[in-house]
Design an enzyme around this catalytic site. Sequence first.
Site, PDB file in Angstrom:
ATOM      1  N   PRO A  26      -3.707   5.075  -7.605  1.00 20.76           N
ATOM      2  CA  PRO A  26      -2.411   5.010  -7.757  1.00 20.76           C
ATOM      3  C   PRO A  26      -2.145   4.014  -8.929  1.00 20.76           C
ATOM      4  O   PRO A  26      -2.832   3.039  -8.764  1.00 20.76           O
ATOM      5  CB  PRO A  26      -1.857   4.838  -6.362  1.00 20.76           C
ATOM      6  CG  PRO A  26      -3.194   4.096  -5.717  1.00 20.76           C
ATOM      7  CD  PRO A  26      -4.208   4.705  -6.353  1.00 20.76           C
ATOM      8  N   GLN A 104       1.800   8.064  -2.831  1.00 22.87           N
ATOM      9  CA  GLN A 104       1.717   6.772  -2.308  1.00 22.87           C
ATOM     10  C   GLN A 104       3.033   6.048  -1.835  1.00 22.87           C
ATOM     11  O   GLN A 104       3.990   5.967  -2.947  1.00 22.87           O
ATOM     12  CB  GLN A 104       0.917   5.762  -3.111  1.00 22.87           C
ATOM     13  CG  GLN A 104       0.443   4.208  -2.483  1.00 22.87           C
ATOM     14  CD  GLN A 104      -0.268   3.577  -3.340  1.00 22.87           C
ATOM     15  OE1 GLN A 104       0.436   2.996  -4.316  1.00 22.87           O
ATOM     16  NE2 GLN A 104      -1.431   3.059  -3.020  1.00 22.87           N
ATOM     17  N   TYR A 184       0.976  -6.030  -0.752  1.00 26.00           N
ATOM     18  CA  TYR A 184       2.486  -5.669  -0.457  1.00 26.00           C
ATOM     19  C   TYR A 184       2.568  -5.922   1.261  1.00 26.00           C
ATOM     20  O   TYR A 184       1.755  -6.366   1.626  1.00 26.00           O
ATOM     21  CB  TYR A 184       2.594  -4.207  -0.941  1.00 26.00           C
ATOM     22  CG  TYR A 184       2.450  -4.098  -2.528  1.00 26.00           C
ATOM     23  CD1 TYR A 184       3.466  -4.848  -3.296  1.00 26.00           C
ATOM     24  CD2 TYR A 184       1.403  -3.588  -3.269  1.00 26.00           C
ATOM     25  CE1 TYR A 184       3.160  -4.895  -4.718  1.00 26.00           C
ATOM     26  CE2 TYR A 184       1.203  -3.650  -4.463  1.00 26.00           C
ATOM     27  CZ  TYR A 184       2.044  -4.175  -5.278  1.00 26.00           C
ATOM     28  OH  TYR A 184       1.896  -4.450  -6.389  1.00 26.00           O
ATOM     29  N   ARG A 232      -4.329   2.972   2.386  1.00 26.78           N
ATOM     30  CA  ARG A 232      -5.089   2.246   1.475  1.00 26.78           C
ATOM     31  C   ARG A 232      -5.116   0.638   1.905  1.00 26.78           C
ATOM     32  O   ARG A 232      -4.254   0.307   2.168  1.00 26.78           O
ATOM     33  CB  ARG A 232      -4.528   2.245  -0.011  1.00 26.78           C
ATOM     34  CG  ARG A 232      -5.336   1.725  -1.233  1.00 26.78           C
ATOM     35  CD  ARG A 232      -4.724   1.705  -2.511  1.00 26.78           C
ATOM     36  NE  ARG A 232      -5.775   2.031  -3.590  1.00 26.78           N
ATOM     37  CZ  ARG A 232      -5.926   1.616  -4.733  1.00 26.78           C
ATOM     38  NH1 ARG A 232      -4.957   0.607  -5.218  1.00 26.78           N
ATOM     39  NH2 ARG A 232      -6.873   1.665  -5.513  1.00 26.78           N
ATOM     40  N   GLY A 328      -9.086   4.193 -11.813  1.00 28.04           N
ATOM     41  CA  GLY A 328      -7.587   3.534 -12.362  1.00 28.04           C
ATOM     42  C   GLY A 328      -7.892   3.245 -13.901  1.00 28.04           C
ATOM     43  O   GLY A 328      -7.384   4.392 -14.715  1.00 28.04           O
TER      44      GLY A 328
HETATM   45  C1  LIG Z   1      -1.192  -0.271 -14.395  1.00 26.36           C
HETATM   46  C2  LIG Z   1      -1.666  -0.418 -13.343  1.00 26.36           C
HETATM   47  C3  LIG Z   1      -0.824   0.011 -12.131  1.00 26.36           C
HETATM   48  C4  LIG Z   1      -1.246  -0.151 -10.726  1.00 26.36           C
HETATM   49  N1  LIG Z   1      -0.408   0.212  -9.859  1.00 26.36           N
HETATM   50  C5  LIG Z   1      -0.956   0.373  -8.372  1.00 26.36           C
HETATM   51  C6  LIG Z   1      -0.064   0.925  -7.451  1.00 26.36           C
HETATM   52  O1  LIG Z   1       1.165   1.367  -7.618  1.00 26.36           O
HETATM   53  N2  LIG Z   1      -0.833   1.199  -6.172  1.00 26.36           N
HETATM   54  C7  LIG Z   1      -1.942   0.997  -5.802  1.00 26.36           C
HETATM   55  O2  LIG Z   1      -2.337   0.858  -4.813  1.00 26.36           O
HETATM   56  N3  LIG Z   1      -2.610   0.229  -6.920  1.00 26.36           N
HETATM   57  C8  LIG Z   1      -2.095   0.145  -7.921  1.00 26.36           C
HETATM   58  N4  LIG Z   1      -3.162  -0.353  -9.177  1.00 26.36           N
HETATM   59  C9  LIG Z   1      -4.292  -0.654  -8.793  1.00 26.36           C
HETATM   60  C10 LIG Z   1      -5.369   0.420  -9.036  1.00 26.36           C
HETATM   61  O3  LIG Z   1      -5.080   1.719  -8.106  1.00 26.36           O
HETATM   62  C11 LIG Z   1      -6.836   0.259  -8.966  1.00 26.36           C
HETATM   63  O4  LIG Z   1      -7.029  -0.151  -7.695  1.00 26.36           O
HETATM   64  C12 LIG Z   1      -7.327  -0.597 -10.086  1.00 26.36           C
HETATM   65  O5  LIG Z   1      -6.871  -0.271 -11.371  1.00 26.36           O
HETATM   66  C13 LIG Z   1      -8.824  -1.143 -10.004  1.00 26.36           C
HETATM   67  O6  LIG Z   1      -9.511   0.357 -10.173  1.00 26.36           O
HETATM   68  P1  LIG Z   1     -10.213   0.504 -11.627  1.00 26.36           P
HETATM   69  O7  LIG Z   1     -11.350  -0.543 -11.769  1.00 26.36           O
HETATM   70  O8  LIG Z   1     -10.680   2.069 -11.510  1.00 26.36           O
HETATM   71  O9  LIG Z   1      -9.269   0.222 -12.736  1.00 26.36           O
HETATM   72  C14 LIG Z   1      -2.515  -0.351 -10.512  1.00 26.36           C
HETATM   73  C15 LIG Z   1      -3.536  -0.673 -11.633  1.00 26.36           C
HETATM   74  C16 LIG Z   1      -2.947  -0.566 -12.686  1.00 26.36           C
HETATM   75  C17 LIG Z   1      -4.007  -0.949 -13.910  1.00 26.36           C
END
Ligand SMILES: Cc1cc2nc3c(=O)[nH]c(=O)nc-3n(C[C@H](O)[C@H](O)[C@H](O)COP(=O)(O)O)c2cc1C
Length: 366
Positions: A26, A104, A184, A232, A328
């Site tokens: 997400p 989500q 949150y 989550r 992500g």
């Molecule tokens: C731009 C951005 C927006 C995000 N928004 C959310 C979100 O709305 N909900 C959520 O649970 N995590 C959010 N995250 C966290 C990501 O889901 C993820 O946990 C995080 O980027 C780490 O994973 P990665 O190492 O693959 O980037 C966000 C991350 C980024 C970079």
Amino acid sequence: MTPDSPLLHPIKIGPLVLKNRIAVAPMTRISATEDGVATEDMQRYYARFAKGGFGLIITEGTYPDLSYSQGYLYQPGIANEQQAEAWRPVVNAVHEAGAKIVLQLMHAGALSQGNRWKEGSIGPSAVQPKGEQLAFYRGAGAYAMPREITLDEISQLTQDFATAAKRAQHAGFDGVEIHGANGYILDQFLTDYTNQRTDRYGGSTENRVRLLVEVARAVRAMVGADYTVGMRISQGKVNDYVHKWANGQADAQIIFQQLAAAGVDYLHTTEHEAQAAAFGTTNSDGGTLAGYAKHFGRVPVIANGKLGSPEAANAILADGKADIIALGKTALANRDWPQRAANRQPLEEFDFAVLQPLAHIKPSEL
Ligand SMILES: Cc1cc2nc3c(=O)[nH]c(=O)nc-3n(C[C@H](O)[C@H](O)[C@H](O)COP(=O)(O)O)c2cc1C
């Protein structure tokens, strides 16, 4: 990666069958209208991940009510019929491209830094959040001091999550994920220093996880047994990356067992590094958060956090420590990550410029 790589095996989470085990994590992109209505840009943005071979897309955090849940200006909602209907073309576009999509549900609580519907913020207790508001979501300076949520408001919030889940089901989503992570409101209840309540929602870990359990139960009751519901969970937060659960593995046992017993079909854990030990050696046997979720929850687990190399992603599944991986930043850089990984093609590096100066969807992402 070879065709028999674990990442490419289908899996069932609740009633939902996924063609592979590669999910988009997400990610909030503040690209809805001011009133929280999903846009055509969002439809094209999400469809690209589906065309690139991801089996599952988890949408950005979407607010469930027109009260205190909105966290960021231009965040999408699913709090009324107009918002819910606007998601339908997004869902259809993703389905047409062969992927599944889960919504989500996110209530920002004390981390709300932009709410079109209400002044002020609420949290489990009147504790000012650590850190500063996120600039790429239009925030600046310290977070506001939240007001302590009342017991009546807690019941309403629980009901609002459930009603929003029903709207998601009607709009065609394949499931809902309750956002219990990243700082949150549900995570504010779970976290010892933001929850200073002395009623049944505060104190022990059992009490602090109670609201998450009640929300999961209410959502399950509303959508019925035959619909996928996930949760989550994390230790770290957008405003406190290094937080750890005080009782380590003992907390993990209570939290994951109770959530699974509340009827969730999957647990989605996020850590800075999914493969790192979750806790210290004094209060755990050195496992990962995803591994504990699997061990104690006994439901499918989505692992997230720095799993962008196909080797790391396959390894965590091969070790039996997770069932699905969520990407992500690597997914933002490689909307066709599953195809590239399957064909052993090189991957693009993630460039933070795509989220600057604001995190909204850029023309290059359509
Ligand atoms: C731009 C951005 C927006 C995000 N928004 C959310 C979100 O709305 N909900 C959520 O649970 N995590 C959010 N995250 C966290 C990501 O889901 C993820 O946990 C995080 O980027 C780490 O994973 P990665 O190492 O693959 O980037 C966000 C991350 C980024 C970079």
